[in-house]
Design an enzyme around this catalytic site. Structure first.
Site, PDB file in Angstrom:
ATOM      1  N   GLU A   1       9.197   1.378  10.769  1.00  0.00           N
ATOM      2  CA  GLU A   1      10.549   1.932  11.000  1.00  0.00           C
ATOM      3  C   GLU A   1       9.721   3.310  10.918  1.00  0.00           C
ATOM      4  O   GLU A   1       8.994   3.972  10.348  1.00  0.00           O
ATOM      5  CB  GLU A   1      11.335   1.965   9.307  1.00  0.00           C
TER       6      GLU A   1
ATOM      7  N   LYS B   1       1.100  -1.064  -0.166  1.00  0.00           N
ATOM      8  CA  LYS B   1      -0.149   0.377  -0.366  1.00  0.00           C
ATOM      9  C   LYS B   1       1.011   1.280   0.496  1.00  0.00           C
ATOM     10  O   LYS B   1       1.659   1.723   0.938  1.00  0.00           O
ATOM     11  CB  LYS B   1      -0.986   0.186   1.054  1.00  0.00           C
TER      12      LYS B   1
ATOM     13  N   GLU C   1       9.795  16.160  16.225  1.00  0.00           N
ATOM     14  CA  GLU C   1       9.727  15.771  14.803  1.00  0.00           C
ATOM     15  C   GLU C   1       9.287  17.000  14.256  1.00  0.00           C
ATOM     16  O   GLU C   1       8.362  16.407  13.585  1.00  0.00           O
ATOM     17  CB  GLU C   1       9.846  13.956  13.805  1.00  0.00           C
TER      18      GLU C   1
ATOM     19  N   GLY D   1       2.503   3.674  13.994  1.00  0.00           N
ATOM     20  CA  GLY D   1       3.378   2.770  14.010  1.00  0.00           C
ATOM     21  C   GLY D   1       2.530   2.071  15.209  1.00  0.00           C
ATOM     22  O   GLY D   1       2.807   1.011  15.181  1.00  0.00           O
TER      23      GLY D   1
ATOM     24  N   GLY E   1       6.313   5.116   8.684  1.00  0.00           N
ATOM     25  CA  GLY E   1       5.399   6.071   8.429  1.00  0.00           C
ATOM     26  C   GLY E   1       5.794   6.494  10.436  1.00  0.00           C
ATOM     27  O   GLY E   1       7.074   6.505  10.830  1.00  0.00           O
ATOM     28  N   SER E   2       4.029   7.133  10.674  1.00  0.00           N
ATOM     29  CA  SER E   2       4.609   7.729  11.452  1.00  0.00           C
ATOM     30  C   SER E   2       4.106   6.846  13.351  1.00  0.00           C
ATOM     31  O   SER E   2       4.500   5.799  13.498  1.00  0.00           O
ATOM     32  CB  SER E   2       3.663   8.373  12.075  1.00  0.00           C
ATOM     33  N   THR E   3       5.568   7.331  14.189  1.00  0.00           N
ATOM     34  CA  THR E   3       5.169   6.662  15.141  1.00  0.00           C
ATOM     35  C   THR E   3       3.686   6.087  15.463  1.00  0.00           C
ATOM     36  O   THR E   3       3.632   5.691  16.336  1.00  0.00           O
ATOM     37  CB  THR E   3       6.052   7.503  16.472  1.00  0.00           C
ATOM     38  N   GLU E   4       2.871   7.456  15.273  1.00  0.00           N
ATOM     39  CA  GLU E   4       1.336   7.300  16.456  1.00  0.00           C
ATOM     40  C   GLU E   4       1.218   5.560  14.808  1.00  0.00           C
ATOM     41  O   GLU E   4       0.191   5.096  15.952  1.00  0.00           O
ATOM     42  CB  GLU E   4       1.041   9.049  16.016  1.00  0.00           C
TER      43      GLU E   4
ATOM     44  N   CYS F   1      13.098  10.546   7.690  1.00  0.00           N
ATOM     45  CA  CYS F   1      12.957  10.553   9.297  1.00  0.00           C
ATOM     46  C   CYS F   1      14.065  10.580   9.918  1.00  0.00           C
ATOM     47  O   CYS F   1      14.684   9.561  11.563  1.00  0.00           O
ATOM     48  CB  CYS F   1      12.595   8.602   9.367  1.00  0.00           C
TER      49      CYS F   1
END
Ligand code: NAP
Ligand code: MG
Length: 453
Positions: A230, A155, A356, A213, A208-211, A264
């Protein structure tokens, strides 16, 4: 219900093309085709799988310019970056095309027979890609996953589907069988979440974003689904007074402003030893002002726009909270432009120092000692990359071992090489991509004991 997304050129705000977004039923159908394609792909002779991956690489090579042009228009990447990115897909495919024939296990001494291990592919692997580096991040997932004998559903980010779609077509042209590598443009909340919940998807590889993830990791627990994550970063560039200051200052802008800071690994915090701080900042100013921020269709452009109006307002929000020391330039008119910006941070609790930004903004702060530098660098929940500038070899070693991050470079800002492992400490991620061991992360180890009887 059929929905589409209009891809926008971030440098001009012009519509590029409409892309169909997959719904849940289409996503399920693609996953099921990938599951059906798996046994034949797994059982294909390793040399034949290798040949197909090399053919795929060769076809990508023939289309480097086309892929790069697509990325310039879809993502606003500079021509230099976009061609590097397309070639990176080719190189990653070539590198991992050697893996099928080398995916060896162990023969382990045991009493009463022999014991061997196999690295068995998992089945369908779901790869979720962000918008910042659509081609390389896709390739770092599908290259080793396919080589290890998995089938892949991928995706792309909703904002940047074009190169991924083209790569899916090129794979078919290369002879990669139907269902082995399927690109599914769609929304994270539909296609991405289905990768997490569909039982046939055995691993999710997410960047992508930590959120998001964290949500994926939590969702994967339900089926004990494998994950590689990642996530974000807030990496430090540590400059000691004994460094070649001119070189360190000249190199600092590209380490954070490359891809307009949407990286990143961006070294978005610069820590400078106090005795060299004034000199470093004075050297940094002309380097920042010299960054050529131009429409990326101009091949001399060194930095393009941000990906979207939303990203620009997020970045602006960070800058509005602080005082700007100096900034470079950016084009007027349409496009999601943001000039390279330098902030002299006074306080480690400021958002600009902790979060970030994912835009061309860097915060600079002095430090007093080696211990202080390591403590400040580690005072973050992230741990992706970082750099150390010093002429002192012992110090370079001590600080490299002291900084809690997955990818460090000394007197250089290099971070991602496909033949070395890449990934984060702490909340920057889980698992590693690339390097010689990446195919293993798309397999489970099977242990078999064969009795002498
Ligand atoms: P994001 O929301 O994490 O998106 C990354 C990918 O995940 C996209 O393909 C996205 O699809 C998909 N996704 C979103 N929600 C999902 C869900 N619930 N389940 C499964 N997949 C889902 O990142 P973003 O919104 O594009 O960027 C936000 C911030 O994340 C950035 O400002 C930056 O700080 C950080 N970021 C970090 C990296 C990195 O390389 N570490 C990359 C990109 C962003 P859609 O495109 O449909 O949303
Ligand atoms: Mg998002």
């Amino acid at each position: 219900m059929s929905t589409t997304y209009t891809v926008v050129n971030p440098a001009t705000e012009e519509a590029v093309v409409e892309v169909h977004l997959a719904d849940l039923a289409e996503t399920d159908a693609a996953i099921e085709r990938a599951a059906e394609a798996f046994p034949a792909w797994r059982d294909m002779a390793p040399g034949d799988r290798a040949t197909l991956l090399r053919r795929f690489a060769a076809i990508v090579d023939e289309h480097v310019d086309e892929l790069a042009e697509l990325e310039v228009r879809n993502s606003g990447h500079t021509w230099g970056n976009a061609t590097w990115e397309a070639r990176n897909v080719r190189d990653v495919l070539n590198y991992y095309s050697a893996a099928p024939e080398r995916l060896t296990g162990h023969q382990i001494p045991v009493a009463g027979g022999i014991n061997v291990t196999f690295h068995e592919p998992l089945g369908v692997v779901g790869i979720i890609v962000p918008w910042n580096f659509p081609m390389p991040i896709a390739g770092w997932g599908f290259g080793p996953a396919l080589a290890a004998g998995n089938t892949v559903v991928l995706k792309p980010a909703e904002l940047t589907p074009l190169t991924a779609v083209r790569l899916g077509e090129l794979a078919r042209e290369a002879g990669v069988p139907e269902g082995v590598f399927t690109v599914i443009p769609g929304k994270g909340s539909i296609v991405g979440e289905r990768f997490v919940t569909h039982p046939a998807v055995r691993k999710v590889c997410f960047t992508g974003s930590t959120e998001v993830g964290k949500k994926i990791m939590a969702g994967a627990a339900d089926q004990v689904k494998r994950v590689t994550l990642e996530l974000g970063g807030k990496s430090a560039n540590i400059v000691f007074a004994d460094a070649d200051l001119a070189k360190a200052a000249a190199a600092a802008p590209s380490a954070v402003f490359d891809n307009a800071g949407q990286d990143c690994c961006a070294r978005s915090r610069i820590l400078v030893e106090r005795s060299a701080y004034d000199e470093f900042v004075a050297l940094l100013e002309p380097a920042v002002k010299g960054v050529k921020v131009l429409d990326p269709s101009d091949r001399t452009s060194e930095m393009g726009p941000l990906i979207s109006a939303a990203q620009r307002s997020t970045v602006q929000g960070f800058v509005d909270e602080v005082e700007v020391a100096f900034a470079g330039s950016s084009p007027d008119g349409s496009g999601f432009w943001f000039a390279p910006t330098v902030v002299l941070a006074g306080d480690t609790q400021q958002r600009i120092w902790r979060e970030e930004v994912f835009g061309p903004v860097v915060a600079v702060m002095p430090f007093d000692s080696e211990e202080d530098a390591v403590r400040l660098a580690n005072d973050t929940e992230f741990g992706l990359s970082g750099s150390i500038f010093t002429r002192d070899l012992g110090r370079a070693l001590r600080v490299s071992r002291g900084v809690e991050a997955g990818n460090l470079s000394v007197n250089s800002h290099s971070s991602v090489r496909y033949w070395t492992p890449f990934g984060g400490f702490k909340q920057s991620g889980l698992g590693r991509e690339l390097g010689p061991d990446a195919p293993h992360s798309f397999t489970d180890v099977k242990n078999v004991f064969l009795s002498n009887d």
